[in-house]
Scaffold this motif. Structure first.
Motif, mmCIF file in Angstrom:
data_model
loop_
_atom_site.group_PDB
_atom_site.id
_atom_site.type_symbol
_atom_site.label_atom_id
_atom_site.label_comp_id
_atom_site.label_asym_id
_atom_site.label_seq_id
_atom_site.Cartn_x
_atom_site.Cartn_y
_atom_site.Cartn_z
ATOM 1 N N THR A 350 -57.229 -9.873 5.108
ATOM 2 C CA THR A 350 -57.834 -10.956 5.698
ATOM 3 C C THR A 350 -59.271 -11.214 4.693
ATOM 4 O OG1 THR A 350 -59.240 -9.449 6.916
ATOM 5 C CG2 THR A 350 -57.271 -10.449 8.111
ATOM 6 N N ALA A 351 -59.277 -10.772 3.568
ATOM 7 C CA ALA A 351 -60.315 -11.012 2.630
ATOM 8 C C ALA A 351 -60.305 -12.293 1.990
ATOM 9 C CB ALA A 351 -60.183 -9.924 1.395
ATOM 10 N N ASP A 352 -61.423 -12.762 1.498
ATOM 11 C CA ASP A 352 -61.704 -13.966 0.843
ATOM 12 C C ASP A 352 -61.083 -13.915 -0.596
ATOM 13 O OD1 ASP A 352 -62.301 -16.695 0.067
ATOM 14 O OD2 ASP A 352 -64.483 -16.327 0.174
ATOM 15 N N ILE A 353 -59.781 -13.828 -0.926
ATOM 16 C CA ILE A 353 -59.237 -13.474 -1.987
ATOM 17 C C ILE A 353 -59.323 -14.698 -2.910
ATOM 18 C CG2 ILE A 353 -57.056 -13.068 -3.295
ATOM 19 C CD1 ILE A 353 -56.516 -11.107 -1.237
ATOM 20 N N ASN A 354 -58.941 -16.131 -2.230
ATOM 21 C CA ASN A 354 -59.102 -17.146 -2.637
ATOM 22 C C ASN A 354 -60.271 -17.453 -3.468
ATOM 23 O OD1 ASN A 354 -56.376 -17.728 -2.127
ATOM 24 N ND2 ASN A 354 -56.778 -19.435 -0.830
ATOM 25 N N GLY A 355 -61.506 -17.185 -2.748
ATOM 26 C CA GLY A 355 -62.810 -17.360 -3.477
ATOM 27 C C GLY A 355 -63.169 -16.445 -4.392
ATOM 28 N N GLN A 356 -62.712 -15.439 -4.615
ATOM 29 C CA GLN A 356 -62.928 -14.457 -5.501
ATOM 30 C C GLN A 356 -61.853 -14.219 -6.708
ATOM 31 O OE1 GLN A 356 -64.233 -10.769 -3.552
ATOM 32 N NE2 GLN A 356 -64.707 -11.990 -1.680
ATOM 33 N N CYS A 357 -60.909 -15.038 -6.567
ATOM 34 C CA CYS A 357 -59.711 -14.927 -7.461
ATOM 35 C C CYS A 357 -59.993 -14.779 -8.857
ATOM 36 C CB CYS A 357 -58.757 -16.054 -7.260
ATOM 37 S SG CYS A 357 -57.282 -15.964 -8.115
ATOM 38 N N PRO A 358 -59.747 -13.970 -9.741
ATOM 39 C CA PRO A 358 -60.061 -13.895 -11.218
ATOM 40 C C PRO A 358 -59.742 -15.405 -11.983
ATOM 41 C CG PRO A 358 -58.928 -11.898 -10.704
ATOM 42 C CD PRO A 358 -58.807 -12.760 -9.247
ATOM 43 N N ALA A 359 -60.275 -15.831 -12.729
ATOM 44 C CA ALA A 359 -60.141 -17.158 -13.527
ATOM 45 C C ALA A 359 -58.747 -17.252 -13.854
ATOM 46 C CB ALA A 359 -60.966 -17.230 -14.252
ATOM 47 N N GLN A 360 -58.297 -16.214 -14.545
ATOM 48 C CA GLN A 360 -56.710 -16.318 -15.142
ATOM 49 C C GLN A 360 -55.622 -16.422 -13.811
ATOM 50 O OE1 GLN A 360 -59.095 -13.857 -15.731
ATOM 51 N NE2 GLN A 360 -58.606 -12.762 -17.668
ATOM 52 N N LEU A 361 -55.847 -16.187 -12.763
ATOM 53 C CA LEU A 361 -54.951 -16.045 -11.684
ATOM 54 C C LEU A 361 -55.139 -17.402 -10.896
ATOM 55 C CD1 LEU A 361 -54.781 -12.404 -10.750
ATOM 56 C CD2 LEU A 361 -53.510 -13.567 -12.455
ATOM 57 N N ARG A 362 -56.245 -18.090 -10.915
ATOM 58 C CA ARG A 362 -56.548 -19.085 -9.909
ATOM 59 C C ARG A 362 -55.348 -20.281 -10.065
ATOM 60 N NH1 ARG A 362 -62.827 -20.343 -8.841
ATOM 61 N NH2 ARG A 362 -63.486 -18.130 -8.583
ATOM 62 N N ALA A 363 -54.953 -20.838 -8.770
ATOM 63 C CA ALA A 363 -53.977 -21.821 -8.706
ATOM 64 C C ALA A 363 -54.550 -22.834 -7.527
ATOM 65 C CB ALA A 363 -52.543 -21.149 -8.238
ATOM 66 N N PRO A 364 -54.048 -24.145 -7.690
ATOM 67 C CA PRO A 364 -54.102 -25.027 -6.323
ATOM 68 C C PRO A 364 -53.783 -24.240 -5.036
ATOM 69 C CG PRO A 364 -53.289 -26.354 -8.400
ATOM 70 C CD PRO A 364 -53.030 -24.426 -8.672
ATOM 71 N N GLY A 365 -54.851 -23.947 -4.313
ATOM 72 C CA GLY A 365 -54.432 -23.551 -2.974
ATOM 73 C C GLY A 365 -54.324 -22.144 -2.679
ATOM 74 N N GLY A 366 -54.450 -21.119 -3.929
ATOM 75 C CA GLY A 366 -54.309 -19.905 -3.679
ATOM 76 C C GLY A 366 -54.651 -18.949 -4.982
ATOM 77 N N CYS A 367 -54.261 -17.891 -4.969
ATOM 78 C CA CYS A 367 -54.332 -16.992 -6.091
ATOM 79 C C CYS A 367 -53.259 -16.179 -6.535
ATOM 80 C CB CYS A 367 -55.634 -15.873 -5.693
ATOM 81 S SG CYS A 367 -56.006 -14.673 -6.755
ATOM 82 N N ASN A 368 -52.739 -16.651 -7.868
ATOM 83 C CA ASN A 368 -51.415 -16.223 -8.313
ATOM 84 C C ASN A 368 -51.273 -14.705 -8.417
ATOM 85 O OD1 ASN A 368 -49.209 -17.822 -8.441
ATOM 86 N ND2 ASN A 368 -50.263 -19.053 -10.051
ATOM 87 N N ASN A 369 -50.274 -14.007 -8.509
ATOM 88 C CA ASN A 369 -49.945 -12.720 -8.936
ATOM 89 C C ASN A 369 -49.992 -12.692 -10.595
ATOM 90 O OD1 ASN A 369 -47.510 -14.193 -8.614
ATOM 91 N ND2 ASN A 369 -46.490 -12.130 -9.343
ATOM 92 N N PRO A 370 -50.180 -11.843 -11.145
ATOM 93 C CA PRO A 370 -50.320 -11.650 -12.589
ATOM 94 C C PRO A 370 -49.031 -11.677 -13.188
ATOM 95 C CG PRO A 370 -51.016 -9.374 -11.856
ATOM 96 C CD PRO A 370 -51.074 -10.516 -10.544
ATOM 97 N N CYS A 371 -47.834 -11.583 -12.599
ATOM 98 C CA CYS A 371 -46.308 -11.491 -13.007
ATOM 99 C C CYS A 371 -46.124 -12.900 -13.304
ATOM 100 C CB CYS A 371 -45.601 -10.869 -12.209
ATOM 101 S SG CYS A 371 -43.640 -11.082 -12.635
#
Length: 446
Positions: A350-371
């Protein structure tokens, strides 16, 4: 609660768990358990009937060594007086609580014949009287297979077969040889209606001569278990979520809405997720910003990252369910995945992962996995077990959601178990999560 509304039956089904134990050294015992969130009136011939509140059990004993033929079914929306007389919406047996004969269609039937030819038991799930309750009928010993009928038949029932609380068989409706085989088994065959039932439940009887694909057998003395697990999927987000499941399809859920998904025992490699910012046309085709599954409302495969996943495998090793929340496909929606029955723990992310997502992983609407982003073995573990480990990105996810999978080989701290037959609830944006951050609601449509 003594009755169930028609819409509840049509949309959410009747969720009943029936467990059978056939024991060769003692009388054959049928243990019937109701795990519905409301009353079910179990029925058996031979055996009678019993009102079962949620969690209650009714045990039937058959004569030891007897060659017995019978059936068990569930009745819905019943009302009986103190003398045991009344009426049920589906499965009614002459207005009696204690059935002395078969039920009135529509009703899903578990049929059995004990100690028959070559000392074998024969059993099946039959839709020849229509459908009202999903069922799974499995042996637990004996090295033989069982069957299931967990499909959403009531809500997809052809218009001509619809009935209060269920879906009729065509013989009941049309009363012709084409559907009833009055003139013998060689005089009729599959029809458009029987094909509908067969597509929904391939293991079940769908017309009278359907023996070759629908009758199963085990050695007499085999133990049997008929279990139905249910997943209640609820949206508590302040925006629309298009829930998705594989297997299961998909459903639009506005805030506060629930979708009850019925899943057969033994289901493995399955997942539930939420899609955001979707737009579908009248044929169910369109696209979602996150979690899209080939542009279909009714998913037939897995979703496109980023999407938070609830993964499960039911009735596996030692009859255990294995469950997890996975961030291996990234994150889009906070999630809670918890048992509603059984003594086992749930999982949250339930964490605010979208808001804290690393810049390289940011995606529209979410936070990507590094793979997804880098496509290397370091992040994807493509070279097999032991070929990769935690990375700064997986540690970012693990610090925020310690119970969730953070990279593909994160099993020891991220896989949880419950007893087989447990029911579950998946909640998008559970109440303790950060439900209103700008990063989550920006661009999401109602």
């Amino acid at each position: 609660m003594d009755s169930i509304g028609n819409s509840s039956i049509a949309m959410f089904f009747i969720l009943i768990i029936i467990t059978f134990f056939f024991i060769s050294t003692h009388a054959t015992t049928f243990q019937i358990l109701n795990e519905c969130p409301y009353t079910v009136w179990a029925a058996a011939d031979p055996g009678g009937g019993r009102r079962l509140e949620r969690g209650q059990t009714w045990t039937l004993n058959m004569a030891e060594g007897a060659s017995t033929v019978g059936r068990i079914w569930g009745r819905t929306k019943c009302n009986f007086d103190s003398s045991g007389r009344g009426h049920c919406e589906t499965g009614d047996c002459g207005g009696l609580l204690q059935c002395q004969g078969w039920g009135q269609p529509p009703n899903t039937i578990a049929e059995f014949a004990l100690k028959q030819f070559n000392n074998r038991d024969f059993f099946d799930i039959s839709l020849l009287d229509g459908f009202n309750i999903p069922m799974v009928f499995n042996p637990t010993t004996g090295g033989c297979r069982g069957m299931s009928c967990p499909a959403d038949i009531n809500s997809q029932c052809p218009t001509k077969l619809r009935a209060p609380g269920g879906c009729n068989n065509p013989c009941t409706v049309f009363q012709t040889n084409e559907y009833c085989c009055y003139e013998g088994f060689g005089t009729c065959g599959p029809t458009e209606f029987s094909r509908f039932f067969k597509k929904m439940c391939p293991d079940a009887y769908n017309f009278p001569p359907d023996d070759s694909t629908s009758t199963f057998s085990c050695p007499n003395g085999t133990n049997y278990r008929v279990v139905f697990s249910t997943f209640e999927i609820r949206n508590e987000c302040p925006y629309t979520v298009w829930a998705a499941a594989s297997p299961g399809g998909g459903r639009r859920l506005d805030r506060g809405q629930t979708w009850t998904l019925n899943v057969a025992a033994g289901t493995a490699m399955a997942r539930i997720w939420g899609r955001t910012n979707c737009n579908f046309d009248g044929s169910g085709r369109g696209r979602c910003q996150t979690g899209d599954c080939g542009g279909l409302l009714q998913c037939q495969g897995w979703g496109q990252p980023p999407n938070t996943l609830a993964e499960y495998a039911l009735n596996q090793f030692n009859n255990l369910d294995f469950i997890d929340i996975s961030l291996v496909d990234g994150f889009n929606i906070p999630m809670d995945f918890s048992p509603t029955t059984g003594r086992c723990r749930g999982i949250r992310c339930t964490a605010d992962i979208n808001g804290q997502c690393p810049a390289q992983l940011r995606a529209p609407g979410g936070c990507n996995n590094p793979c997804t982003v880098f496509k290397t073995n370091e992040y994807c573990c493509t070279n097999g077990q032991g070929s990769c480990g935690p990375t700064p990105f997986s540690i970012f996810f693990k610090e925020r959601c310690p119970d969730a999978y953070s990279y593909p080989q994160d099993d020891p701290s991220s896989t949880f178990t419950c007893p087989g037959g447990t029911n579950y609830r998946v909640v998008f944006c559970p109440r303790t999560s950060p439900r209103f951050p700008l990063e989550m609601v920006e661009g999401l449509s109602e």
